[in-house]
Design an enzyme around this catalytic site. Sequence first.
Site, short mmCIF file in Angstrom:
data_model
loop_
_atom_site.label_atom_id
_atom_site.label_comp_id
_atom_site.label_asym_id
_atom_site.label_seq_id
_atom_site.Cartn_x
_atom_site.Cartn_y
_atom_site.Cartn_z
N GLY B 23 4.14 7.31 -5.48
CA GLY B 23 3.72 6.59 -6.69
C GLY B 23 3.45 5.21 -6.15
O GLY B 23 4.31 4.62 -5.52
N THR B 24 2.29 4.66 -6.37
CA THR B 24 1.90 3.64 -5.42
C THR B 24 0.81 2.72 -5.95
O THR B 24 0.32 2.91 -7.06
CB THR B 24 1.37 4.35 -4.16
N THR B 25 0.47 1.72 -5.14
CA THR B 25 -0.74 0.95 -5.39
C THR B 25 -1.51 0.85 -4.09
O THR B 25 -0.97 0.39 -3.08
CB THR B 25 -0.43 -0.47 -5.88
N ASP B 40 1.06 -0.78 -0.95
CA ASP B 40 2.46 -1.17 -0.99
C ASP B 40 3.22 -0.25 -0.03
O ASP B 40 2.61 0.46 0.77
CB ASP B 40 3.00 -1.03 -2.42
N LYS B 56 1.24 3.67 4.22
CA LYS B 56 0.32 4.55 3.49
C LYS B 56 -1.11 4.40 4.00
O LYS B 56 -2.02 5.04 3.47
CB LYS B 56 0.37 4.23 2.00
#
Lengths: 217, 223
Positions: B23-25, B40, B56
Amino acid sequence: MEKRFMDSQIKGVSTGTTILAVTFNGGVIIGSDSRASIGGYYVSSKTINKLIQVHDRIFCCIAGSLADAQAVTKAAKFQISFHSIQMESPPLVKAAASVLKELCYNNKEELQAGFITAGWDRKKGPQVYTVALGGMLLSQPFTIGGSGSTYIYGYADAKYKPDMSKEECLQFATNALALAMGRDNVSGGVAHLVVITEEGVEHIVIPGDKLPKFHDE
Amino acid sequence: RFGQLSSGSDMAPDWTMKEVSTGTTIMAVEYDGGVVIGADSRTTTGAYIANRVTDKLTPIHDRIFCCRSGSAADTQAIADVVTYQLGFHSIELDEAPLVQTAANLFKASCYRYREELMAGIIVAGWDKRRGGQVYTVPVGGMLVRQPVSVGGSGSTYIYGYMDSNYKPNMTKDQCLRLVSGALSLAMERDGSSGGVVRLAAISETGVDRQVILGNQLPKWSTA
């Protein structure tokens, strides 16, 4: 697997929406889009006014089920004017927000509506209060709400400054609404803005084609 | 109703039962001469942060990277497959592969197995033919090229910031500031994003990676 809570599960007409309220030096601006939709598929109104005047210098804006919001604001308007007559003075913004909070909290099982209350009073000047879905009441220098607000958290966090002038604040609110309406399919139409100060109340409407445009438009 | 304080059985904590997700940006921006990508560093299993320093930004080839969001397992598996396929293709071709080729390989896997996968990927890099390019392959397996793209759960909060601050023809440093600013705003609001900001600038000359730690991130005056 992560489930993103994107759909609004409100039955009937809902104001999938973008609302905001921002304090500036000497007043407060409350604003919203003007779209009402059913299930995110049909726009039932292109031009509804989500800024409800509950007293001379106090407005609130609604997000969520339109039926719930209208019922609650009608009851709140009555209670606030009764209170104001009893006290023989204009109501405090906090009092108006509390009335909405009581209604939302005591009926939390049935209701699906959130509110932003903004206004000016003699005791504390310009104020913004938010009443969330379960009935929490919070005072903030500015606040955003509705489905379209998720897209402008970053913009609002970056651009808000305390003690802006009225013009800076209008620009901030207009840009924020335009950005949200550009990304959220259940927000749109025109931008309604109300400027509340000690002197009075000014209602500004910005039609869709006059809203600020950004790089890809 | 959503927003409950505890969920499921009290016998075992929820992070033993939830899938690992990035779950990320993630974000990527084209500039004249290359691309800037950023992410992130938080990987979660339910409420537990399984890795707070995740990388990532995954290299697929010398000048092509991908930014991963969604299921950690799915995106790692897809990236491994594409790295193999692209490496083989590049050897056969006897030249550096195109970013568009890498993007299409991602799209092929993500679309074919769309029912089984949960992966949102941004492919970005530099090649001789078209310079810096950003391609986004969201959940479902669509492919589209965009000058600037954001993804992951935290991306919803920064659409407004990105729309108002991106302008065509920015310099590399302006892009780096845009990406680090946008990521720090998203990390502030999204519970599934956080940690450090990882950045990479990809151009003809190579790949330049940076890490911005929590206390060095841009600060914003918030309510």
